[in-house]
Write an enzyme that holds these catalytic residues in place. Structure first.
Site, mmCIF file in Angstrom:
data_model
loop_
_atom_site.group_PDB
_atom_site.id
_atom_site.type_symbol
_atom_site.label_atom_id
_atom_site.label_comp_id
_atom_site.label_asym_id
_atom_site.label_seq_id
_atom_site.Cartn_x
_atom_site.Cartn_y
_atom_site.Cartn_z
ATOM 1 N N ASP A 77 0.832 -1.210 0.000
ATOM 2 C CA ASP A 77 0.000 0.000 0.000
ATOM 3 C C ASP A 77 0.867 1.262 0.000
ATOM 4 O OD1 ASP A 77 -2.289 1.474 0.030
ATOM 5 O OD2 ASP A 77 -2.854 0.998 2.095
ATOM 6 N N HIS A 89 2.989 3.368 -8.920
ATOM 7 C CA HIS A 89 2.760 1.946 -9.216
ATOM 8 C C HIS A 89 3.970 1.345 -9.938
ATOM 9 C CE1 HIS A 89 -1.213 2.199 -7.659
ATOM 10 N NE2 HIS A 89 -1.720 2.919 -8.632
ATOM 11 N N LEU A 114 10.715 -21.194 -4.178
ATOM 12 C CA LEU A 114 9.855 -20.181 -3.554
ATOM 13 C C LEU A 114 8.493 -20.222 -4.242
ATOM 14 C CD1 LEU A 114 9.387 -17.468 -1.892
ATOM 15 C CD2 LEU A 114 10.244 -16.279 -3.920
HETATM 16 C C1 FPP Z 1 -1.742 0.287 -3.252
HETATM 17 O O1 FPP Z 1 -1.328 1.621 -3.382
HETATM 18 C C2 FPP Z 1 -1.262 -0.498 -4.359
HETATM 19 C C3 FPP Z 1 -2.057 -1.098 -5.277
HETATM 20 C C4 FPP Z 1 -3.517 -1.021 -5.262
HETATM 21 C C5 FPP Z 1 -1.471 -1.848 -6.377
HETATM 22 C C6 FPP Z 1 -0.254 -2.663 -6.092
HETATM 23 C C7 FPP Z 1 0.359 -2.996 -7.381
HETATM 24 C C8 FPP Z 1 1.661 -2.969 -7.683
HETATM 25 C C9 FPP Z 1 2.733 -2.732 -6.711
HETATM 26 C C10 FPP Z 1 2.105 -3.169 -9.089
HETATM 27 C C11 FPP Z 1 1.772 -4.452 -9.756
HETATM 28 C C12 FPP Z 1 2.114 -5.693 -9.014
HETATM 29 C C13 FPP Z 1 2.839 -6.748 -9.478
HETATM 30 C C14 FPP Z 1 2.813 -8.003 -8.681
HETATM 31 C C15 FPP Z 1 3.654 -6.733 -10.683
HETATM 32 P P1 FPP Z 1 -2.433 2.732 -3.534
HETATM 33 O O2 FPP Z 1 -2.592 3.042 -4.961
HETATM 34 O O3 FPP Z 1 -3.677 2.301 -2.847
HETATM 35 O O4 FPP Z 1 -1.752 3.900 -2.775
HETATM 36 P P2 FPP Z 1 -2.434 5.025 -1.893
HETATM 37 O O5 FPP Z 1 -3.162 4.314 -0.778
HETATM 38 O O6 FPP Z 1 -1.300 5.829 -1.428
HETATM 39 O O7 FPP Z 1 -3.364 5.763 -2.797
#
Ligand code: FPP
Length: 242
Positions: free
Chosen positions: A25, A42, A136
């Site tokens: 997050d 991201h 893994l």
């Molecule tokens: C949360 O941050 C993150 C997500 C909803 C997406 C997580 C995805 C990735 C790290 C990239 C793709 C993954 C892989 C496995 C290749 P947020 O957008 O909710 O952040 P915020 O809470 O600060 O708005």
């Protein structure tokens, strides 16, 4: 597992969790702090995925499960959903060879029917190619919700009991969860300061130790991971006993 790395980061093999689950997050807030678009956060987040998967291998963790996209994330603006889907696609296109060469078994958990046919195909190919690997277990949750998983497993279980295909036994129920075959979650990490489980692995994390850090996911590097793993080593797990 790389013994030197464990020593370097002050970790002990026998005190590591077997299965680590991570709610990644804070990508959006990380980008906002830098006056950059959320997509930049991201993209950086994917770099940390690569790093943490590699670190899990050299630390000798058996399983890591990453929450990449929840059943609720469809509510985000269309462009952001598009960015996340294309990052997942690119990840699979560029990473599967390295994962396979390193003995990593890739799995996806979640509702695959909701994903584009091309992403479904990439996921299936990655799972098929890496099926026999044992170093893994890397599981990525996409279009995943814990309640959705439990509903899905309960319906499949009920049908199979009624038609005589399985016994009324909790082991049979567990076999119908998306995570069948993986060890229980020992350690659930969430970055960015939020202290919630957000519908992630509700059944599997029943006895997990929880770790919350204020660090945003794009800054969660090997050093931060080792810090979290050191904290696990001093937790006293009682499973309801004394
Ligand atoms: C949360 O941050 C993150 C997500 C909803 C997406 C997580 C995805 C990735 C790290 C990239 C793709 C993954 C892989 C496995 C290749 P947020 O957008 O909710 O952040 P915020 O809470 O600060 O708005």
């Amino acid at each position: 597992m790389d013994k030197e790395k464990l020593i370097q980061y002050g970790l002990e093999e026998q005190l590591l969790p077997k299965h680590v689950a991570i709610i990644m997050d804070g990508n959006g807030r990380w980008a906002k702090k830098r006056l950059m678009p959320r997509s930049y956060g991201h993209k950086k987040g994917v770099e940390r995925v690569r790093e943490i998967v590699r670190a899990s291998s050299f630390f000798g963790i058996q399983a890591i499960t990453l929450y990449a996209f929840s059943t609720e994330n469809w509510k985000r603006p269309k462009e952001e959903v598009g960015v996340l889907m294309s990052l997942l696609t690119q990840y699979l296109q560029s990473e599967v060879k390295e994962l396979h060469d390193n003995g990593v078994r890739f799995r996806m958990i979640g509702h695959r029917e909701g994903l584009s046919p091309s992403l479904q195909e990439l996921i299936k190919n990655a799972e098929d190619k890496t099926r026999e690997n044992t170093t893994l277990n890397l599981t990525v949750a996409i279009n995943y919700g814990g309640r959705d998983e439990l509903d899905h497993a309960a319906i499949a279980f009920a049908k199979d009991v009624v038609t005589g295909q399985c016994m009324l036994d909790s082991k049979e129920f567990q076999k119908r969860l998306y995570t069948a075959g993986l060890p229980e979650v020992d350690y659930l990490i969430r970055t960015s300061g939020e202290q919630r489980i957000s519908n992630f692995l509700l059944y599997q994390a029943a006895y997990a130790e929880l770790y919350f850090t204020d660090i945003y996911w794009p800054d969660f590097d090997t050093e931060q991971y080792a810090k979290a793993l050191k904290e696990f080593a001093v937790r006293n797990r009682r499973y309801g006993g004394l």
